[in-house]
Design a protein around this motif. Structure first.
Motif, short mmCIF file in Angstrom:
data_model
loop_
_atom_site.label_atom_id
_atom_site.label_comp_id
_atom_site.label_asym_id
_atom_site.label_seq_id
_atom_site.Cartn_x
_atom_site.Cartn_y
_atom_site.Cartn_z
N GLY A 75 0.61 -1.44 -0.29
CA GLY A 75 -0.73 -0.13 0.21
C GLY A 75 1.22 1.45 0.00
N GLY A 76 0.30 2.53 -0.46
CA GLY A 76 0.95 3.62 0.03
C GLY A 76 0.19 5.06 0.02
N ASP A 77 0.09 6.02 -0.14
CA ASP A 77 -0.32 7.37 0.47
C ASP A 77 -1.31 7.05 -0.23
N PRO A 92 -4.34 -1.33 -3.93
CA PRO A 92 -3.03 -2.75 -3.57
C PRO A 92 -3.43 -3.41 -2.43
N GLU A 93 -4.61 -2.97 -1.55
CA GLU A 93 -5.15 -3.56 -0.55
C GLU A 93 -6.31 -4.68 -0.77
N ALA A 94 -6.44 -4.40 -1.90
CA ALA A 94 -7.37 -5.47 -2.86
C ALA A 94 -7.06 -6.71 -3.40
N TYR A 280 2.88 -14.94 6.53
CA TYR A 280 3.19 -14.51 7.44
C TYR A 280 3.93 -12.72 7.05
N GLU A 281 3.41 -11.37 7.90
CA GLU A 281 3.45 -10.23 7.77
C GLU A 281 3.89 -9.06 9.34
N PRO A 282 4.13 -8.26 9.05
CA PRO A 282 4.03 -7.71 10.35
C PRO A 282 2.49 -7.03 10.70
N GLY A 284 1.38 -4.19 10.66
CA GLY A 284 1.56 -2.65 10.72
C GLY A 284 1.71 -2.09 8.87
N GLY A 285 1.60 -1.25 9.20
CA GLY A 285 1.12 -0.82 6.74
C GLY A 285 2.69 -0.54 6.58
N SER A 286 2.31 0.00 4.92
CA SER A 286 4.05 0.16 4.64
C SER A 286 4.31 1.44 5.02
N ALA A 287 3.71 1.84 6.18
CA ALA A 287 4.38 3.86 6.65
C ALA A 287 5.38 4.26 5.34
N GLY A 294 15.98 4.12 6.81
CA GLY A 294 16.71 3.78 7.35
C GLY A 294 15.88 3.80 8.67
N LYS A 295 14.95 4.39 9.15
CA LYS A 295 13.80 4.52 10.65
C LYS A 295 13.24 3.38 10.67
N ALA A 296 12.52 2.36 9.88
CA ALA A 296 11.28 1.02 9.68
C ALA A 296 12.32 0.83 10.39
P1 NAD Z 1 0.65 2.09 8.70
O1 NAD Z 1 0.98 1.36 9.79
O2 NAD Z 1 1.36 2.16 7.29
O3 NAD Z 1 1.61 3.55 9.32
C1 NAD Z 1 0.92 4.16 10.93
C2 NAD Z 1 2.47 5.14 11.89
O4 NAD Z 1 3.24 3.79 12.41
C3 NAD Z 1 2.99 5.86 10.97
O5 NAD Z 1 3.55 6.85 11.56
C4 NAD Z 1 4.77 4.86 10.57
O6 NAD Z 1 5.44 5.42 10.26
C5 NAD Z 1 4.42 3.72 11.97
N1 NAD Z 1 5.32 2.74 11.09
C6 NAD Z 1 4.52 1.51 10.97
N2 NAD Z 1 4.97 0.52 10.25
C7 NAD Z 1 6.14 0.83 11.49
C8 NAD Z 1 7.43 -0.07 11.52
N3 NAD Z 1 7.87 -0.62 10.91
N4 NAD Z 1 8.44 1.34 12.08
C9 NAD Z 1 8.00 2.13 12.77
N5 NAD Z 1 7.03 2.77 12.72
C10 NAD Z 1 6.34 2.23 11.96
O7 NAD Z 1 -0.46 2.56 8.27
P2 NAD Z 1 -0.96 3.30 7.74
O8 NAD Z 1 -0.24 4.88 7.46
O9 NAD Z 1 -2.76 4.09 7.82
O10 NAD Z 1 -0.70 3.39 5.96
C11 NAD Z 1 -0.01 3.06 5.76
C12 NAD Z 1 -0.18 2.01 3.89
O11 NAD Z 1 0.04 0.59 4.86
C13 NAD Z 1 -1.86 2.24 3.55
O12 NAD Z 1 -1.85 2.57 2.03
C14 NAD Z 1 -2.18 0.95 4.38
O13 NAD Z 1 -3.46 0.60 3.30
C15 NAD Z 1 -1.08 0.23 3.89
N6 NAD Z 1 -1.75 -1.11 5.04
C16 NAD Z 1 -0.96 -2.22 4.81
C17 NAD Z 1 -1.40 -3.12 5.61
C18 NAD Z 1 -0.51 -4.37 5.37
O14 NAD Z 1 -0.29 -4.58 4.40
N7 NAD Z 1 -1.32 -6.14 5.94
C19 NAD Z 1 -2.13 -3.31 7.00
C20 NAD Z 1 -2.30 -1.97 7.42
C21 NAD Z 1 -2.58 -0.29 6.26
#
Ligand code: NAD
Length: 360
Positions: A75-77, A92-94, A280-282, A284-287, A294-296
């Motif tokens: 996913g993206g912004d 992307p989410e589809a 298997y996946e984190p 959280g999203g794609s941030a 380099g902050k992830a």
């Molecule tokens: P996000 O989880 O990507 O980010 C939310 C906040 O958490 C941001 O400030 C980000 O910088 C921080 N963050 C997330 N993961 C991090 C990491 N590993 N290390 C450090 N900081 C981290 O959520 P969002 O901004 O709402 O979504 C961004 C994109 O991700 C969207 O396109 C959304 O659809 C997608 N998304 C994908 C999945 C998935 O692939 N399963 C799940 C959730 C969201």
């Protein structure tokens, strides 16, 4: 062992965090004498850029030939990315929903563990979590309200909408078996969450889960109403080991559970099908806000790789070694920026991956 692993690097921080997880897996292979063959698969935005669609039949077929798939987020912004100018079924989410469905991934596992070193990030009071907590939510992922019949219509001149919550006994039994199997390898307690005081589907859920429990005499079963569970998660999360629940309750409770750990970058997840296969996946999203900086934090993906070793490849001691290495870097004070606190050693994504790989 020889294993074939699909790698979906994904979008945003996805490629960075998957690189670190692979680094750790390479170390596991070197130390324990395994060979993992990797197949790169495209999903989400990267697949749209290459093929115009978020998921291709080729990706599904290739994933089916793998023992497991490890994925970064996709996913993206939504405000700036051209992917979100496409109709919803092409975004992307589809692709993610499509691959979960195509692979029959009915069991979603979301661990929520508080590392005492990250205690300050947890919003709960000290007296609530004297010893931290370490629980896993096992959520049914392909049935219930999100997949039932729905319609919007006009009745007596008023617009009316209906969603249907439906489960059959087989759907309940297979997820219950997964939860009990997992509990046997942990602290041997299953809390089954339902709304059996109101819903027929929950009364069936409770009946079938109780039947399954008879095959696991060393695992304690407790039934809990979902409203009580939502309260107990913030009142005394240490009481839970395995929380078993249906799709919508699990959606809500797993986000609540991840919130009380205080750090999205530490939370792994897995989605499994009837065989040993899993994605298997984190959590959280794609941030996209921190992609390329380099902050992830790669730990959620590294812990997802540990789950893959445990649940798809039956490599228990290797999974333990990865989890112990993560615990060790926490104890030694390594921190990516999202979990940084005073007196700790701030490291980049790749430095964190190096530190964990070295300690496996
Ligand atoms: P996000 O989880 O990507 O980010 C939310 C906040 O958490 C941001 O400030 C980000 O910088 C921080 N963050 C997330 N993961 C991090 C990491 N590993 N290390 C450090 N900081 C981290 O959520 P969002 O901004 O709402 O979504 C961004 C994109 O991700 C969207 O396109 C959304 O659809 C997608 N998304 C994908 C999945 C998935 O692939 N399963 C799940 C959730 C969201």
């Amino acid at each position: 062992m020889d294993a074939k692993i699909g790698l979906i690097r994904g979008d945003g921080i996805g490629p960075e965090i998957v690189t670190e997880a692979k680094k750790v897996l390479d170390r596991v292979c070197a130390k324990y004498g395994h060979t993992f063959h990797y197949e790169e698969l495209l999903l989400g935005g990267a697949s749209i850029d290459a093929y115009g669609v978020p998921l291709t039949d080729e990706t599904i077929e290739a994933a089916k030939t793998c023992d497991a798939v490890l994925m970064g987020s996709i996913g993206g912004d939504a405000k700036t990315s051209p992917w979100y100018k496409l109709e919803p079924s092409k975004r992307p989410e589809a692709g993610l929903l499509g691959i979960r469905k195509a692979l029959g991934l009915f069991a979603n596992l979301r661990p929520a563990k508080l590392y005492m070193e990250l205690r300050d990030a947890c919003p709960l009071h000290d007296r609530v979590i004297p010893n931290g907590f370490d629980l896993i939510i096992v959520r049914e992922l392909t049935g219930g309200l999100y997949f039932g019949e729905r319609k919007t219509f006009t009745e007596n001149g008023k617009v009316t909408a209906i969603d249907t919550l439906k489960y059959n006994e087989d759907e309940i039994r297979r997820i219950a078996i997964r939860a009990f199997d997992i509990a046997e390898k942990r602290r041997k307690k299953v809390t089954s969450v339902d709304k059996a005081n109101v819903l027929d589907s929950s009364r069936l859920w409770r009946k079938i889960v109780e039947e399954v429990s008879h095959d696991y005499p060393d695992v304690t079963l407790e039934n809990m109403l979902v409203d009580n569970c939502a309260m107990q998660l913030v009142k005394d999360p240490g009481q839970f080991d395995v929380v078993l629940t249906e799709n919508m309750f699990g959606d809500i409770l797993s986000d609540e559970a991840s919130m009380i750990t205080g750090s999205i970058g530490m939370l792994s997840s897995a989605s499994l099908n009837e065989t040993k296969f899993g994605l298997y996946e984190p959590s959280g999203g794609s941030a996209p806000d921190i992609a390329g900086t380099g902050k992830a934090n790669p730990i959620a993906t590294i812990l997802s790789a540990a789950m893959m070793l445990r649940f798809s490849l039956d490599l228990e001691k290797e999974a333990d070694a990865v989890e112990a290495a993560v615990q060790q870097v926490m104890t030694e004070g390594y921190r990516t920026f999202d979990i940084m606190s005073d007196g700790c050693n701030k490291v980049s994504t790749s430095e964190m991956g190096d530190a964990i790989a070295e300690r496996v």
